[in-house]
Design a protein around this motif. Structure first.
Motif, PDB file in Angstrom:
ATOM      1  N   GLU B 251      41.692  56.166  57.639  1.00  0.00           N
ATOM      2  CA  GLU B 251      40.376  55.719  58.105  1.00  0.00           C
ATOM      3  C   GLU B 251      39.964  56.483  59.372  1.00  0.00           C
ATOM      4  O   GLU B 251      38.805  56.865  59.530  1.00  0.00           O
ATOM      5  N   THR B 252      40.941  56.684  60.250  1.00  0.00           N
ATOM      6  CA  THR B 252      40.667  57.396  61.504  1.00  0.00           C
ATOM      7  C   THR B 252      40.261  58.838  61.221  1.00  0.00           C
ATOM      8  O   THR B 252      39.255  59.333  61.744  1.00  0.00           O
ATOM      9  N   LEU B 253      41.038  59.514  60.384  1.00  0.00           N
ATOM     10  CA  LEU B 253      40.739  60.910  60.045  1.00  0.00           C
ATOM     11  C   LEU B 253      39.390  61.033  59.353  1.00  0.00           C
ATOM     12  O   LEU B 253      38.605  61.938  59.646  1.00  0.00           O
ATOM     13  N   ALA B 254      39.111  60.098  58.433  1.00  0.00           N
ATOM     14  CA  ALA B 254      37.849  60.164  57.691  1.00  0.00           C
ATOM     15  C   ALA B 254      36.664  59.974  58.634  1.00  0.00           C
ATOM     16  O   ALA B 254      35.600  60.576  58.452  1.00  0.00           O
ATOM     17  N   SER B 255      36.855  59.159  59.669  1.00  0.00           N
ATOM     18  CA  SER B 255      35.748  58.877  60.593  1.00  0.00           C
ATOM     19  C   SER B 255      35.329  60.126  61.372  1.00  0.00           C
ATOM     20  O   SER B 255      34.228  60.192  61.904  1.00  0.00           O
ATOM     21  N   PHE B 256      36.188  61.128  61.437  1.00  0.00           N
ATOM     22  CA  PHE B 256      35.829  62.355  62.158  1.00  0.00           C
ATOM     23  C   PHE B 256      34.774  63.153  61.389  1.00  0.00           C
ATOM     24  O   PHE B 256      34.071  63.975  61.970  1.00  0.00           O
ATOM     25  N   ASP B 257      34.746  62.926  60.077  1.00  0.00           N
ATOM     26  CA  ASP B 257      33.740  63.573  59.234  1.00  0.00           C
ATOM     27  C   ASP B 257      33.718  65.091  59.444  1.00  0.00           C
ATOM     28  O   ASP B 257      32.664  65.687  59.671  1.00  0.00           O
TER      29      ASP B 257
END
Lengths: 279, 279
Positions: B251-257
């Motif tokens: 979720e954290t990595l995906a939030s960086f977009d």
């Protein structure tokens, strides 16, 4: 025949053109078989790695240092991802050596190497290594001839010391052909997701291909010792390359024949303490 | 609801007894579902991690620091093996903090922490951390009250600085119950292959369970900031614990977009250079 036997460079002068970069020595099968064989190593590797780790925590001094060398695109990163990635990351210490920093240049070339050697129980991985100091250093004239000569001996000396103190040094040259390198660089240029991996300097290095090949041949001859022999891993087939390195590590770990450390406490006493504890 | 929302500790006083160590917040399914869900994260995690790594190589300053805390047997090692093990090991920097060395004791408690912070593009993992200096230090009286008080603020200050300079700090307390800890210690005693993991000192620490619980409650309250919030991960079910940490990282990595870095060279020119090169 062991995989080490199949890949080990025989003593004496080395002619890389006699090594087939598309070969699959020690493996009988195709790409699917190779991928399955790699996956099948995961559980045995995990078991053997834990024994090594346990041994290190219990007074043993064994450890492994995998030295990965190879031209650009030969797949050091791929080996890391697919072969080294099979291990428990807690027991792995990876170090990628880049061009030396100013501080590193202020020391002997082995200084930065010694600081990254694996602790007991660990598997250390060098992505490039002290060999750069006789490869690019020779090709680009970053050190004079006498210093390069000195380095071969210094490398043999330190690798012998490592072997004497529990470190099994496993040296692999990932051997990619010039044609395959061209194809891989082209792929990086044609796929926008891979542009970040491309560096125009890669083409300048590639122009020196024969010089690098010669520098490898000399290093593979001069530093091919009993204590730390060289292996040439054909690298044009990625699946073979990944399997071969994993299989070599597996064979090395298995050769240690490690059991599980004995308890240094009284099991019955501890069991009683635990069961009687009011927590 | 995101997994972060499901696990995040709300602001204010913390009562660990109100957290179910057997719970599976944010997950709907059983053990088999959990293992499948973890395996299904492997490819997306690899993709997102490579984007983070590429970003770091192209001038970006993002990175992640996962802080793992928990009582003995809560499964920090298991999370490392099964969740962190999904990543490409080249992009991971793991540091296990033990009792401080003499040299480390000669510095402020944050000194050794700062030396192990992840570089840009990397995922750093702390197996224990600066929180030990307000946990065991508090329980065992290794520092006086004023110093412990100072440390909560110092931790908040440095974690804020980390956030301001591109590091997303993900803090997880692996929350195991006292009963489950007993079962796991017993298993270590009953299985000779696990004796090496057992230390009689574990029972002495376990005797201080309520003190540790209180120390955790205070740390989780005092250092639960906007910049670096705490998550409590129920850890009695190993499959849930492993999935939850992996899902939080995902979720954290995906939030960086993050997209892929643009080429900083002319693709057509490089293509021509490569194809015309006589190697």
């Amino acid at each position: 025949m062991t995989i080490a036997d199949a890949l080990r460079v025989p003593p004496g002068p080395v002619d890389l053109s006699s090594y087939d970069a598309k070969g699959t020595p020690g493996f009988d099968g195709d790409k699917d078989d190779g991928k399955a064989a790699l996956a099948a190593l995961a559980d045995p590797l995990a078991d053997l790695q834990e024994r090594l780790f346990a041994d290190g925590r219990s007074g043993g001094n064994r450890r492994i240092l995998l030295v990965l060398q190879g031209m650009d695109t030969s797949g050091k990163g791929g080996v890391m991802r697919h072969a080294v990635g099979l291990f428990d990351p807690q027991g792995v210490h990876i170090k990628a050596f880049k061009a030396p920093t100013d501080e590193e240049r202020g020391h002997d070339f082995l200084w930065r190497i010694e600081r990254e050697l694996p602790e007991v129980g660990m598997i250390g991985i060098f992505d490039r290594s002290h060999y750069e100091d006789v490869l690019i250093a020779r090709v680009r004239g970053l050190a004079d001839d006498a210093e390069i000569e000195r380095r071969y001996d210094a490398i043999n000396t330190i690798e012998k010391l490592l072997g004497d103190t529990g470190t099994t040094v496993v040296k692999c040259m990932l051997h990619v052909s010039a044609e395959e390198q061209k194809a891989r660089l082209l792929e990086r240029l044609e796929n926008p997701e891979k542009h970040w991996k491309y560096n125009p300097g890669d083409i300048d290095e590639r122009a020196l291909w024969p010089d690098y090949e010669q520098a490898y041949e000399i290093a593979l001859e001069r530093c091919n010792t009993e204590a730390a022999p060289w292996h040439v891993v054909p690298a044009d087939r990625k699946w073979y390359r990944n399997w071969a390195v994993a299989a070599l590590l597996h064979e090395t770990l298995a050769s240690f024949d490690l059991g599980w450390p004995a308890a240094d406490f009284d099991v019955a006493t501890e069991r009683k303490r635990l069961l009687e504890q009011d927590v």
